[in-house]
Design a protein around this motif. Structure first.
Motif, PDB file in Angstrom:
ATOM      1  N   THR A 191       6.504  -3.690  -7.503  1.00  0.00           N
ATOM      2  CA  THR A 191       5.221  -3.863  -6.809  1.00  0.00           C
ATOM      3  C   THR A 191       5.077  -3.073  -5.511  1.00  0.00           C
ATOM      4  O   THR A 191       3.961  -2.899  -5.040  1.00  0.00           O
ATOM      5  N   ALA A 192       6.191  -2.626  -4.899  1.00  0.00           N
ATOM      6  CA  ALA A 192       6.109  -1.991  -3.565  1.00  0.00           C
ATOM      7  C   ALA A 192       5.240  -2.842  -2.649  1.00  0.00           C
ATOM      8  O   ALA A 192       4.346  -2.355  -1.955  1.00  0.00           O
ATOM      9  N   ARG A 193       5.519  -4.123  -2.628  1.00  0.00           N
ATOM     10  CA  ARG A 193       4.627  -5.128  -2.048  1.00  0.00           C
ATOM     11  C   ARG A 193       4.259  -4.851  -0.588  1.00  0.00           C
ATOM     12  O   ARG A 193       5.110  -4.541   0.248  1.00  0.00           O
ATOM     13  N   ASN A 194       2.941  -4.952  -0.305  1.00  0.00           N
ATOM     14  CA  ASN A 194       2.396  -4.901   1.055  1.00  0.00           C
ATOM     15  C   ASN A 194       2.818  -3.641   1.818  1.00  0.00           C
ATOM     16  O   ASN A 194       3.157  -3.699   2.996  1.00  0.00           O
ATOM     17  N   SER A 195       2.765  -2.487   1.141  1.00  0.00           N
ATOM     18  CA  SER A 195       3.267  -1.278   1.784  1.00  0.00           C
ATOM     19  C   SER A 195       2.300  -0.100   1.793  1.00  0.00           C
ATOM     20  O   SER A 195       2.547   0.885   2.498  1.00  0.00           O
ATOM     21  N   GLN A 196       1.196  -0.160   1.064  1.00  0.00           N
ATOM     22  CA  GLN A 196       0.371   1.026   0.847  1.00  0.00           C
ATOM     23  C   GLN A 196      -0.951   0.963   1.614  1.00  0.00           C
ATOM     24  O   GLN A 196      -1.617  -0.066   1.646  1.00  0.00           O
ATOM     25  N   THR A 197      -1.332   2.094   2.204  1.00  0.00           N
ATOM     26  CA  THR A 197      -2.581   2.188   2.955  1.00  0.00           C
ATOM     27  C   THR A 197      -3.765   2.396   2.009  1.00  0.00           C
ATOM     28  O   THR A 197      -3.595   2.674   0.816  1.00  0.00           O
ATOM     29  N   SER A 198      -4.959   2.307   2.559  1.00  0.00           N
ATOM     30  CA  SER A 198      -6.173   2.444   1.741  1.00  0.00           C
ATOM     31  C   SER A 198      -6.300   3.851   1.160  1.00  0.00           C
ATOM     32  O   SER A 198      -6.699   4.017   0.001  1.00  0.00           O
ATOM     33  N   SER A 199      -5.961   4.882   1.948  1.00  0.00           N
ATOM     34  CA  SER A 199      -6.093   6.244   1.434  1.00  0.00           C
ATOM     35  C   SER A 199      -5.104   6.507   0.304  1.00  0.00           C
ATOM     36  O   SER A 199      -5.454   7.127  -0.712  1.00  0.00           O
ATOM     37  N   THR A 200      -3.882   6.024   0.453  1.00  0.00           N
ATOM     38  CA  THR A 200      -2.890   6.175  -0.615  1.00  0.00           C
ATOM     39  C   THR A 200      -3.340   5.458  -1.872  1.00  0.00           C
ATOM     40  O   THR A 200      -3.223   5.987  -2.989  1.00  0.00           O
ATOM     41  N   LEU A 201      -3.866   4.249  -1.710  1.00  0.00           N
ATOM     42  CA  LEU A 201      -4.331   3.484  -2.865  1.00  0.00           C
ATOM     43  C   LEU A 201      -5.521   4.165  -3.537  1.00  0.00           C
ATOM     44  O   LEU A 201      -5.608   4.203  -4.768  1.00  0.00           O
ATOM     45  N   GLY A 202      -6.449   4.689  -2.730  1.00  0.00           N
ATOM     46  CA  GLY A 202      -7.613   5.349  -3.308  1.00  0.00           C
ATOM     47  C   GLY A 202      -7.218   6.538  -4.169  1.00  0.00           C
ATOM     48  O   GLY A 202      -7.694   6.699  -5.293  1.00  0.00           O
ATOM     49  N   LEU A 203      -6.315   7.369  -3.649  1.00  0.00           N
ATOM     50  CA  LEU A 203      -5.839   8.518  -4.421  1.00  0.00           C
ATOM     51  C   LEU A 203      -5.047   8.072  -5.640  1.00  0.00           C
ATOM     52  O   LEU A 203      -5.124   8.686  -6.707  1.00  0.00           O
ATOM     53  N   SER A 204      -4.293   6.991  -5.485  1.00  0.00           N
ATOM     54  CA  SER A 204      -3.499   6.494  -6.610  1.00  0.00           C
ATOM     55  C   SER A 204      -4.393   5.928  -7.708  1.00  0.00           C
ATOM     56  O   SER A 204      -4.142   6.145  -8.897  1.00  0.00           O
ATOM     57  N   PHE A 205      -5.433   5.198  -7.327  1.00  0.00           N
ATOM     58  CA  PHE A 205      -6.376   4.679  -8.332  1.00  0.00           C
ATOM     59  C   PHE A 205      -7.021   5.832  -9.099  1.00  0.00           C
ATOM     60  O   PHE A 205      -7.183   5.775 -10.317  1.00  0.00           O
ATOM     61  N   LEU A 206      -7.382   6.892  -8.373  1.00  0.00           N
ATOM     62  CA  LEU A 206      -7.979   8.051  -9.034  1.00  0.00           C
ATOM     63  C   LEU A 206      -6.996   8.694 -10.004  1.00  0.00           C
ATOM     64  O   LEU A 206      -7.310   8.912 -11.179  1.00  0.00           O
ATOM     65  N   ALA A 207      -5.778   8.997  -9.523  1.00  0.00           N
ATOM     66  CA  ALA A 207      -4.790   9.689 -10.353  1.00  0.00           C
ATOM     67  C   ALA A 207      -4.354   8.827 -11.533  1.00  0.00           C
ATOM     68  O   ALA A 207      -4.160   9.332 -12.640  1.00  0.00           O
ATOM     69  N   SER A 208      -4.203   7.524 -11.315  1.00  0.00           N
ATOM     70  CA  SER A 208      -3.747   6.632 -12.379  1.00  0.00           C
ATOM     71  C   SER A 208      -4.764   6.503 -13.494  1.00  0.00           C
ATOM     72  O   SER A 208      -4.410   6.393 -14.677  1.00  0.00           O
ATOM     73  N   GLY A 209      -6.029   6.483 -13.130  1.00  0.00           N
ATOM     74  CA  GLY A 209      -7.071   6.310 -14.138  1.00  0.00           C
ATOM     75  C   GLY A 209      -7.509   7.599 -14.803  1.00  0.00           C
ATOM     76  O   GLY A 209      -8.021   7.591 -15.923  1.00  0.00           O
ATOM     77  N   MET A 210      -7.299   8.738 -14.117  1.00  0.00           N
ATOM     78  CA  MET A 210      -7.726  10.026 -14.662  1.00  0.00           C
ATOM     79  C   MET A 210      -6.668  10.570 -15.606  1.00  0.00           C
ATOM     80  O   MET A 210      -5.619  11.032 -15.172  1.00  0.00           O
TER      81      MET A 210
END
Length: 459
Positions: free
Chosen positions: A35-54
């Motif tokens: 889970t990498a719990r409670n470690s990721q910023t909003s910008s990292t998550l936004g890019l990750s959501f994009l890359a993971s879904g694309m």
């Protein structure tokens, strides 16, 4: 050219492996691995959501929808691809607070309803993600055969092995680290390849027109895609891992909105190229591939960025899916070493049948639709778990009703249960609204009715 292409693709995969491996935590616990719990910023998550879904699907599905159904259905596809992120932005913080040590939507289902519902949710989630994995690897094989002389099986196995190396060693943190770079790379490559495709677009004839499909049919396709894509992606464990990976609720909300906005723009832009390809009169191919039709007879050098784009898209989604399925398979354990080893072996084991299927070059659109329908039949009962009146019986009853609702349209129109089952299995591999709408409506109505009728008991 064969050796140059192989070298470029190999270099791209090596870069992804390096980025993933350098973020590993050698002595990290299983929870951090998953889970990498409670470690990721909003910008990292936004890019990750994009890359993971694309995935490579964006080079096939949106352009085809745009070319044959038009902008209305394309807008539905884009909204359906974005809606899961909106739901995570609005609903995710509540789930984090209700289940602060959670790891998956299956654990959320167990906390709300018990072990039986968790097992069903786990099965549906794994089935969906396994189809997604096979589809992505099949797609990269097809793209490789289309754009180069490199053996497709070599690229399929190369992507699978490379992503395995860094996900097995580094877990979710490795996937998140590569996502940041892959997101920026795919955006740049989409601009380059898309611009070249647009530049090579023939002049639109004076009689050029949008796809001639009735508005009601376009709306039906759009609504089908919204339901199917949203329901399925809400069972994408990779997304749910990122709910708990977020540093806080604010980071999760902003990251999900950012990922959703970028996803909508990418789907609309790529899909619009399909519309322009159809309007220009270029041969779309058999089977039709409007995006790649625009690259026909393109300069040889353009195949390299197109292939790197495809590999980036596939790798960014495959590593997320690998880690997501492993996190669902592996149960909690007091003995950290045993559980972490099991997580790693589960990640390796799940890829063997997936790669075997991908190497066959089969079309698995029908399996995708069936998996989407299974998700649609239980998504509402699961998400109603935070409602205080919901009970395990209401959730199970709603899920069963969703399955019955899926076969009901075909049953009523053709007069037999067997015909309804066949219709709900999409024999022509064409998404139809009836089964999805029936599943969604029936599961919702029965869940709510049973919740009001039966007093909640402690889980």
């Amino acid at each position: 050219m064969l050796y140059l292409t192989s070298a470029v693709l190999g270099a791209a995969l090596c870069c992804f492996a390096f980025l993933g491996l350098r973020t590993r935590r050698v002595d990290g616990p299983l929870d951090d691995y998953m889970t990498a719990r409670n470690s990721q910023t909003s910008s990292t998550l936004g890019l990750s959501f994009l890359a993971s879904g694309m995935g490579a699907w964006i080079l096939f599905a949106p352009p085809e929808i745009g070319a044959f159904v038009g902008p209305l259905a394309l807008a539905g596809y884009a909204f359906g691809s974005t809606l899961p992120f909106i739901i995570l932005a609005l609903y995710g913080p509540k789930i984090r607070r209700a289940l602060p040590e959670g790891r998956s939507i299956a654990e959320f289902a167990q906390a709300c309803y018990g072990l039986g519902v968790r097992r069903w949710v786990t099965l549906v989630s794994i089935a969906y993600m396994a189809c997604f994995l096979a589809a992505e690897l099949t797609a990269i094989g097809a793209i490789t055969a289309l754009l180069s002389d490199v053996p497709p099986s070599l690229v399929v196995i190369g992507v699978a092995l490379t992503t395995l190396i860094y996900t097995v060693v580094g877990g979710l943190r490795a996937s998140l680290a590569t996502d940041r770079w892959q997101a920026w790379l795919l955006l740049v490559l989409l601009v380059v390849v898309g611009s070249m495709a647009l530049w090579r677009l023939p002049a639109l004839p004076s009689e050029a027109a949008m796809p001639a499909i009735p508005v009601t049919s376009a709306l039906s396709v759009a609504l089908t895609l919204v339901i199917a894509v949203t329901a399925a992606n809400l069972f994408h464990q990779g997304y749910w891992q990122r709910v708990w990976a977020a540093k806080d609720d604010h980071s999760l909300g902003r990251g999900a909105w950012l990922g959703g906005a970028m996803t909508m723009v990418v789907v609309m832009v790529i899909g619009s190229l399909g519309i322009l390809a159809a309007m220009s009169g270029v041969a779309l191919g058999t089977p039709p591939m409007p995006f790649f039709a625009l690259l026909t007879d393109a300069p040889a050098w353009l195949s390299l960025p197109a292939l790197v784009l495809a590999v980036t898209l596939v790798a960014s989604s495959v590593d997320t899916l690998q880690n997501g399925i492993a996190s669902l398979i592996v149960a909690r354990s007091e003995k950290r070493g045993v559980s972490l080893e099991a997580a790693r072996w589960a990640t390796v084991a799940l890829m063997i049948p997936v790669v075997v299927v991908a190497l066959q070059g089969l079309s698995i659109l029908r399996l995708f639709l069936i998996a989407d329908l299974l998700c649609a039949s239980i998504v509402v009962p699961v998400l109603l778990g935070l409602w205080q009146r919901m009970t395990p019986i209401a959730a199970i009853g709603g899920g069963v009703a969703g399955l019955l609702g899926a076969i009901l349209p075909g049953w009523l129109s053709q007069g037999s249960v067997s015909a309804g089952v066949v219709a709900a299995s999409f024999p022509d591999s064409i998404p139809t609204l009836g089964p999805f709408l029936g599943a969604l409506v029936m599961s919702t109505l029965v869940s709510v009715a049973l919740a009001y009728a039966i007093k909640k008991q402690p889980v």
